[in-house]
Every structure is written in C-alpha cells, then in structure tokens.
Design an enzyme around this catalytic site. Sequence first.
Site, short mmCIF file in Angstrom:
data_model
loop_
_atom_site.label_atom_id
_atom_site.label_comp_id
_atom_site.label_asym_id
_atom_site.label_seq_id
_atom_site.Cartn_x
_atom_site.Cartn_y
_atom_site.Cartn_z
N HIS A 1 0.84 -1.20 0.00
CA HIS A 1 0.00 0.00 0.00
C HIS A 1 0.87 1.24 0.00
O HIS A 1 2.09 1.18 0.18
CB HIS A 1 -1.00 -0.02 1.18
CG HIS A 1 -0.40 0.27 2.53
ND1 HIS A 1 -1.14 0.61 3.63
CD2 HIS A 1 0.89 0.28 2.96
CE1 HIS A 1 -0.35 0.80 4.66
NE2 HIS A 1 0.87 0.61 4.28
N CYS B 1 6.07 6.30 4.40
CA CYS B 1 4.86 5.52 4.03
C CYS B 1 4.17 6.14 2.82
O CYS B 1 3.24 5.54 2.26
CB CYS B 1 3.89 5.47 5.20
SG CYS B 1 4.55 4.61 6.63
N HIS C 1 4.92 0.18 -0.38
CA HIS C 1 5.70 -0.71 0.48
C HIS C 1 4.76 -1.80 0.99
O HIS C 1 3.54 -1.69 0.81
CB HIS C 1 6.32 0.07 1.66
CG HIS C 1 5.30 0.67 2.57
ND1 HIS C 1 4.69 1.88 2.31
CD2 HIS C 1 4.75 0.20 3.72
CE1 HIS C 1 3.82 2.13 3.28
NE2 HIS C 1 3.82 1.13 4.15
N HIS D 1 3.36 -5.03 3.81
CA HIS D 1 3.21 -5.51 5.20
C HIS D 1 2.75 -6.96 5.16
O HIS D 1 2.02 -7.37 4.25
CB HIS D 1 2.16 -4.71 5.96
CG HIS D 1 2.55 -3.29 6.20
ND1 HIS D 1 3.47 -2.92 7.15
CD2 HIS D 1 2.12 -2.14 5.62
CE1 HIS D 1 3.60 -1.61 7.15
NE2 HIS D 1 2.79 -1.10 6.22
N ASP E 1 -4.80 -10.54 -0.47
CA ASP E 1 -3.47 -11.15 -0.37
C ASP E 1 -2.66 -10.96 -1.64
O ASP E 1 -3.15 -11.20 -2.75
CB ASP E 1 -3.64 -12.65 -0.07
CG ASP E 1 -2.31 -13.31 0.26
OD1 ASP E 1 -1.45 -12.64 0.88
OD2 ASP E 1 -2.13 -14.49 -0.09
N HIS E 2 -1.41 -10.51 -1.46
CA HIS E 2 -0.48 -10.26 -2.56
C HIS E 2 -1.05 -9.27 -3.58
O HIS E 2 -0.86 -9.42 -4.79
CB HIS E 2 -0.07 -11.58 -3.24
CG HIS E 2 0.92 -12.35 -2.43
ND1 HIS E 2 0.62 -12.89 -1.19
CD2 HIS E 2 2.23 -12.65 -2.64
CE1 HIS E 2 1.69 -13.49 -0.69
NE2 HIS E 2 2.68 -13.36 -1.55
NI NI Z 1 2.48 0.79 5.62
#
Ligand code: NI
Length: 270
Positions: free
Chosen positions: A140, A159, A165, A167, A204-205
């Site tokens: 995100h 961010c 980036h 998570h 996901d992904h």
């Molecule tokens: Ni983040």
Amino acid sequence: MAQEITLCREIRFTTEGGASAGASGNSFAGNPISHHFSPVLILRVGLLGRMDAGTGMLMNIRQVDQNVRGNLLPAIRQYAGDLTAAAILQHLWPIAAPGFMPAKLQSLEIAASPWLQHRIVYGDRAMIELTERFEFSAAHRLHSPQLTDQENADLFGKCNNPHGHGHNYELEVTVCGPIGADGTIIPPATFHEIINRLVINRMDHKNLNVQLAEFRALNPTVENIAANIFQTLSSAFAPPVRLKRVRLWETPKTSCQIEAAAAGSNGENQ
Ligand code: NI
C-alpha cells in the site's frame, strides 16, 4: 468496599493423563511434561472478584490451578476425543464455577493453537466466541487525495513512497453464536471459506491502492483496511452467528480493533 478486578490465569496442559496430569506436569515454570507426542493446549481462566487487603490477592493461583487440574483437566481429557472445543467449554462451566468461589468465574478459554481460541463468558453461556487468526501480505501507499503532495509527504513520511511498500498483515476475526447440531458455532470449513473469499483472496499479494477499487480514493491505513474488513464481514455470517470483533495488525506494534455493537442481551443466566 474494594473495587472488583479481574484475575487471569493460563494453564498449559496436554490431553495425556498419567504422571503428566499431576502437579509436577506444570509447575510455576508452566511447561507441561509429556511422555508421548502430545500437543500442548491452553486453558485461560478469568475471575472477577475483590482483592483481599491482607494478602493482596483476589485468589491464590494455587487454588485456581488446583481446581483446573483437579476438576477441569480430567473432564477435558474425558471429552477430548468426542466433543468439540465449544461443547467442552459448556460442559466445563458448571464444573468449574464452584471451585473458584468466592471469585466469580468470568470467562473460560481454550486455545487449541496460537491461532484458534474458543471462549465462553459469564452472562450468556449459550453463546460461544470463536477467534481465529489469519495472515495475508499486501502493498500500500499512505496518501490522502485531500492533501497536497507536500502535505502527504510531511504527514506520512516514507509511508508516502509513490512506489508503495508492503506488510505482512495478521487478521483476527471473532464470531459468536450458539452451538449447532454439529457441535460448532460455524463449521470450520465454512468459516475459512468466508474469510478466504471475502478477505484473503481479495487482499493477499495485492497492491491495495491500485487493485482494490475501494482504496483508489480512500487512504488504505490500518484503520481503513480494518473498517473495510469489518464492514465486509458484518453481513457474511448466517444468523444466529454474528461478527463480534475484527482486529488487524499491520506490524507487531500497530493494530486496529473494531468491535460490533452489543447484540440484544439475553440477560444474565448464570
Ligand atoms: Ni504501511
């Protein structure tokens, strides 16, 4: 009169009987002794009561352990092969409560793994809470369309990286409901199918800003992602099963929890 407080005690055990069932199997070190290959389970007890001014204790944890080891673990071992965790909890409550007096038994929880817990609470013992933890990875970028590029850069720092980036998110979902004819709140395969279809497969992904229409104009903060998941799941379960809580960890240090409004109370039926 002193204020009522809650004392929690965790007892780790295996379903193996014999010597490992005794006190030496779980001293204050807390690690059960297992002779054979036996998975370790956890029973968590929540007790409500008032602290004794003389001892500084609500209840001596030796008394808690004594009741659990003497009365509850034998019952769990007896039921383990035949009943579900939810059904075992309902059987345990009336066995457990007298041994904790004068403290009031507030909750009993069985953790079959670090990712799966069943819980029964004082007040409505017909209802069992099921909590399971899931994982997904997503990319995100924190960026608010209401702010200028400079304001976004100042507010979100790295961010706000235009390239995004990632998570490893951890999602904990709690549902509650009565025990059905099959002994579960919801069949585990049905529960997983719903979470997979409505959350994991969707996120996901993925790059959330780019690939999810709902986050093209909405900043995918942990709060907004949790709110989106909560909203999505809030109507996903067939009554009387209902969503109780969603908790989303973006990192081990940051999580957002959203709790459903309390359903119509059935009153105290202790
Ligand atoms: Ni983040």
